[in-house]
Motif scaffolding. Structure first.
Motif, short mmCIF file in Angstrom:
data_model
loop_
_atom_site.label_atom_id
_atom_site.label_comp_id
_atom_site.label_asym_id
_atom_site.label_seq_id
_atom_site.Cartn_x
_atom_site.Cartn_y
_atom_site.Cartn_z
N SER A 199 -8.93 -3.66 0.91
CA SER A 199 -7.53 -4.12 0.90
C SER A 199 -7.19 -5.09 2.04
O SER A 199 -6.06 -5.53 2.13
N ILE A 226 -3.63 -6.05 0.67
CA ILE A 226 -3.21 -5.56 -0.64
C ILE A 226 -2.22 -4.43 -0.42
O ILE A 226 -2.55 -3.41 0.17
N VAL A 272 0.12 -1.49 -1.89
CA VAL A 272 0.20 -0.59 -3.04
C VAL A 272 1.52 0.16 -2.98
O VAL A 272 1.81 0.84 -2.00
N GLU A 273 2.32 0.00 -4.03
CA GLU A 273 3.60 0.70 -4.14
C GLU A 273 3.63 1.37 -5.51
O GLU A 273 3.87 0.72 -6.52
N VAL A 324 2.48 2.41 -8.80
CA VAL A 324 1.41 1.93 -9.68
C VAL A 324 1.18 0.42 -9.52
O VAL A 324 0.24 -0.11 -10.09
N LEU A 325 2.03 -0.24 -8.76
CA LEU A 325 1.89 -1.68 -8.54
C LEU A 325 1.08 -1.96 -7.29
O LEU A 325 1.20 -1.26 -6.29
N SER A 326 0.28 -3.01 -7.34
CA SER A 326 -0.42 -3.48 -6.15
C SER A 326 -0.38 -5.01 -6.17
O SER A 326 -0.55 -5.63 -7.22
N TYR A 327 -0.14 -5.60 -5.03
CA TYR A 327 -0.05 -7.05 -4.94
C TYR A 327 -0.52 -7.50 -3.56
O TYR A 327 -0.39 -6.78 -2.58
#
Length: 89
Positions: free
Chosen positions: A6, A27, A29-30, A32-35
């Motif tokens: 990450s 990276i 992670v929040e 189920v989202l990751s960006y």
């Protein structure tokens, strides 16, 4: 340079302009989202200074870690990982 799955750090040296830029990609992670989120910092030589990749890496990394607002443990981990990989800082 990949530090973990990450965290990624890249340096770009511009010798004619005597600048070193550091790009830190984290990276996030929040749920189920990751960006990916990028932080950028630049180190520039003063007038008449000798260009040094090593000094530029160290200064730009310090600045980018400050901009990213990472906790002390995360910053220490990144410094140690870079030293372990043999990056000249």
């Amino acid at each position: 340079m990949k530090i973990t799955d990450s965290i990624k750090i890249d340096w770009h040296h511009d010798v004619p302009n005597k600048t070193t830029s550091c790009v830190l990609t984290v990276i996030i992670v929040e749920g189920v989202l990751s960006y990916p989120k990028e932080f950028i910092a630049i180190a520039k030589c003063g007038h008449g200074d000798q260009f040094s990749r090593q000094a530029g890496r160290k200064l730009s990394l310090t600045r980018v870690l400050k901009n990213a607002d990472l906790n002390r443990d995360a910053r220490a981990f990144i410094w140690d990982a870079l030293r372990t990989k043999g990056v000249k800082l």
